[in-house]
Design a protein around this motif. Structure first.
Motif, PDB file in Angstrom:
ATOM      1  N   GLU A  44     -93.435 -43.066  64.380  1.00 22.18           N
ATOM      2  CA  GLU A  44     -92.581 -44.186  64.766  1.00 22.18           C
ATOM      3  C   GLU A  44     -91.565 -44.425  63.655  1.00 22.18           C
ATOM      4  O   GLU A  44     -91.937 -44.571  62.491  1.00 22.18           O
ATOM      5  N   LEU A  45     -90.289 -44.446  64.020  1.00 22.13           N
ATOM      6  CA  LEU A  45     -89.239 -44.706  63.040  1.00 22.13           C
ATOM      7  C   LEU A  45     -89.271 -46.172  62.633  1.00 22.13           C
ATOM      8  O   LEU A  45     -89.502 -47.054  63.460  1.00 22.13           O
ATOM      9  N   ASP A  46     -89.016 -46.403  61.369  1.00 22.62           N
ATOM     10  CA  ASP A  46     -89.004 -47.754  60.831  1.00 22.62           C
ATOM     11  C   ASP A  46     -87.753 -48.481  61.300  1.00 22.62           C
ATOM     12  O   ASP A  46     -86.658 -47.921  61.280  1.00 22.62           O
ATOM     13  N   THR A  47     -87.906 -49.723  61.744  1.00 23.50           N
ATOM     14  CA  THR A  47     -86.739 -50.532  62.073  1.00 23.50           C
ATOM     15  C   THR A  47     -85.971 -50.753  60.781  1.00 23.50           C
ATOM     16  O   THR A  47     -86.525 -51.191  59.791  1.00 23.50           O
ATOM     17  N   GLY A  48     -84.703 -50.410  60.795  1.00 22.91           N
ATOM     18  CA  GLY A  48     -83.920 -50.510  59.570  1.00 22.91           C
ATOM     19  C   GLY A  48     -84.114 -49.320  58.663  1.00 22.91           C
ATOM     20  O   GLY A  48     -83.822 -49.375  57.477  1.00 22.91           O
ATOM     21  N   GLY A  49     -84.587 -48.216  59.215  1.00 20.19           N
ATOM     22  CA  GLY A  49     -84.792 -47.012  58.427  1.00 20.19           C
ATOM     23  C   GLY A  49     -83.571 -46.113  58.453  1.00 20.19           C
ATOM     24  O   GLY A  49     -82.514 -46.461  58.995  1.00 20.19           O
ATOM     25  N   ALA A  92     -69.191 -54.441  53.903  1.00 16.80           N
ATOM     26  CA  ALA A  92     -69.032 -55.898  53.837  1.00 16.80           C
ATOM     27  C   ALA A  92     -69.683 -56.574  55.046  1.00 16.80           C
ATOM     28  O   ALA A  92     -70.356 -57.602  54.911  1.00 16.80           O
ATOM     29  N   ALA A  93     -69.516 -55.988  56.216  1.00  9.28           N
ATOM     30  CA  ALA A  93     -70.130 -56.550  57.422  1.00  9.28           C
ATOM     31  C   ALA A  93     -71.652 -56.470  57.347  1.00  9.28           C
ATOM     32  O   ALA A  93     -72.355 -57.405  57.753  1.00  9.28           O
ATOM     33  N   ALA A  94     -72.182 -55.369  56.825  1.00  7.81           N
ATOM     34  CA  ALA A  94     -73.635 -55.223  56.680  1.00  7.81           C
ATOM     35  C   ALA A  94     -74.191 -56.228  55.675  1.00  7.81           C
ATOM     36  O   ALA A  94     -75.246 -56.833  55.896  1.00  7.81           O
ATOM     37  N   VAL A 105     -86.217 -61.421  61.129  1.00  5.76           N
ATOM     38  CA  VAL A 105     -86.723 -60.248  60.412  1.00  5.76           C
ATOM     39  C   VAL A 105     -86.066 -58.962  60.906  1.00  5.76           C
ATOM     40  O   VAL A 105     -85.706 -58.091  60.118  1.00  5.76           O
ATOM     41  N   ARG A 106     -85.898 -58.832  62.207  1.00  4.21           N
ATOM     42  CA  ARG A 106     -85.305 -57.615  62.774  1.00  4.21           C
ATOM     43  C   ARG A 106     -83.844 -57.462  62.348  1.00  4.21           C
ATOM     44  O   ARG A 106     -83.411 -56.367  61.991  1.00  4.21           O
ATOM     45  N   ALA A 107     -83.082 -58.555  62.379  1.00  6.13           N
ATOM     46  CA  ALA A 107     -81.673 -58.494  61.957  1.00  6.13           C
ATOM     47  C   ALA A 107     -81.571 -58.141  60.478  1.00  6.13           C
ATOM     48  O   ALA A 107     -80.707 -57.354  60.074  1.00  6.13           O
ATOM     49  N   ALA A 108     -82.456 -58.704  59.667  1.00  2.00           N
ATOM     50  CA  ALA A 108     -82.445 -58.400  58.226  1.00  2.00           C
ATOM     51  C   ALA A 108     -82.792 -56.934  57.993  1.00  2.00           C
ATOM     52  O   ALA A 108     -82.159 -56.265  57.173  1.00  2.00           O
ATOM     53  N   ALA A 109     -83.783 -56.424  58.710  1.00  3.64           N
ATOM     54  CA  ALA A 109     -84.179 -55.023  58.552  1.00  3.64           C
ATOM     55  C   ALA A 109     -83.052 -54.093  58.972  1.00  3.64           C
ATOM     56  O   ALA A 109     -82.784 -53.085  58.310  1.00  3.64           O
ATOM     57  N   THR A 110     -82.370 -54.418  60.048  1.00  3.63           N
ATOM     58  CA  THR A 110     -81.254 -53.602  60.508  1.00  3.63           C
ATOM     59  C   THR A 110     -80.136 -53.581  59.470  1.00  3.63           C
ATOM     60  O   THR A 110     -79.596 -52.514  59.141  1.00  3.63           O
ATOM     61  N   ALA A 111     -79.799 -54.743  58.928  1.00  7.49           N
ATOM     62  CA  ALA A 111     -78.746 -54.822  57.905  1.00  7.49           C
ATOM     63  C   ALA A 111     -79.148 -54.042  56.656  1.00  7.49           C
ATOM     64  O   ALA A 111     -78.334 -53.310  56.083  1.00  7.49           O
ATOM     65  N   GLY A 113     -81.157 -51.498  56.519  1.00  5.25           N
ATOM     66  CA  GLY A 113     -81.090 -50.080  56.875  1.00  5.25           C
ATOM     67  C   GLY A 113     -79.672 -49.552  56.829  1.00  5.25           C
ATOM     68  O   GLY A 113     -79.426 -48.437  56.360  1.00  5.25           O
ATOM     69  N   ARG A 114     -78.724 -50.354  57.292  1.00  7.41           N
ATOM     70  CA  ARG A 114     -77.316 -49.942  57.250  1.00  7.41           C
ATOM     71  C   ARG A 114     -76.865 -49.789  55.798  1.00  7.41           C
ATOM     72  O   ARG A 114     -76.185 -48.822  55.458  1.00  7.41           O
ATOM     73  N   LEU A 115     -77.248 -50.721  54.932  1.00 10.18           N
ATOM     74  CA  LEU A 115     -76.880 -50.639  53.524  1.00 10.18           C
ATOM     75  C   LEU A 115     -77.577 -49.453  52.845  1.00 10.18           C
ATOM     76  O   LEU A 115     -76.973 -48.751  52.027  1.00 10.18           O
ATOM     77  N   ARG A 116     -78.833 -49.213  53.203  1.00 10.49           N
ATOM     78  CA  ARG A 116     -79.579 -48.075  52.636  1.00 10.49           C
ATOM     79  C   ARG A 116     -78.922 -46.747  53.019  1.00 10.49           C
ATOM     80  O   ARG A 116     -78.834 -45.832  52.214  1.00 10.49           O
ATOM     81  N   ALA A 117     -78.428 -46.659  54.257  1.00  5.91           N
ATOM     82  CA  ALA A 117     -77.753 -45.427  54.698  1.00  5.91           C
ATOM     83  C   ALA A 117     -76.500 -45.172  53.867  1.00  5.91           C
ATOM     84  O   ALA A 117     -76.244 -44.034  53.468  1.00  5.91           O
ATOM     85  N   ILE A 118     -75.735 -46.226  53.587  1.00  3.95           N
ATOM     86  CA  ILE A 118     -74.538 -46.078  52.764  1.00  3.95           C
ATOM     87  C   ILE A 118     -74.921 -45.586  51.372  1.00  3.95           C
ATOM     88  O   ILE A 118     -74.305 -44.674  50.826  1.00  3.95           O
ATOM     89  N   GLU A 119     -75.969 -46.179  50.805  1.00  6.99           N
ATOM     90  CA  GLU A 119     -76.417 -45.797  49.455  1.00  6.99           C
ATOM     91  C   GLU A 119     -76.898 -44.343  49.421  1.00  6.99           C
ATOM     92  O   GLU A 119     -76.575 -43.597  48.502  1.00  6.99           O
TER      93      GLU A 119
END
Length: 123
Positions: A44-49, A92-94, A105-111, A113-119
């Protein structure tokens, strides 16, 4: 190094398909790396992964919102609820979405994850 076939789809579209030397995915059990010949698994993929695909052209990093990953010796199938490549994410949007998530919690995890992808992409 042998390549593995990758099929990456979301609920709405065929996100990416091709061959890769390695796929790294964040699951609910932790981060896993997959190469050709990997033991079969279903995770199962992590939400915000994130999912990172290493190809001959370099690495591609996607933020993924939930879903599943299935692995056979020759193929990786990724079914994500939603996904977006790091190079199209607005940092900036993330960051704003993360600060505004509050108790969601879900919105925070998604945000996150988006920042982690950029990093991970080094952008």
């Amino acid at each position: 190094m042998a390549d593995i076939e990758v099929e990456f789809v979301t609920v709405e579209q065929r996100f990416w398909s091709g061959t890769a030397s390695m796929v790294v995915a964040k699951t609910t059990e932790g981060e896993i790396g997959i190469q050709a010949g990997h033991e079969p698994l279903l995770g199962e993929l992590d939400t915000g992964g994130t999912v990172t695909v290493y190809t001959d052209e370099g690495k591609k990093v996607a933020a993924v919102r939930g879903g599943f990953i299935s692995v056979t010796a020759k193929k990786v199938s990724i079914l994500g609820e939603a996904a977006e490549w790091s190079d199209v994410i607005d940092r900036a949007a993330a960051e704003r979405a993360l600060s505004e998530a509050g108790d969601d919690v879900r919105a925070a995890a998604t945000a996150r994850g988006r920042l982690r992808a950029i990093e991970k992409a080094g952008a």
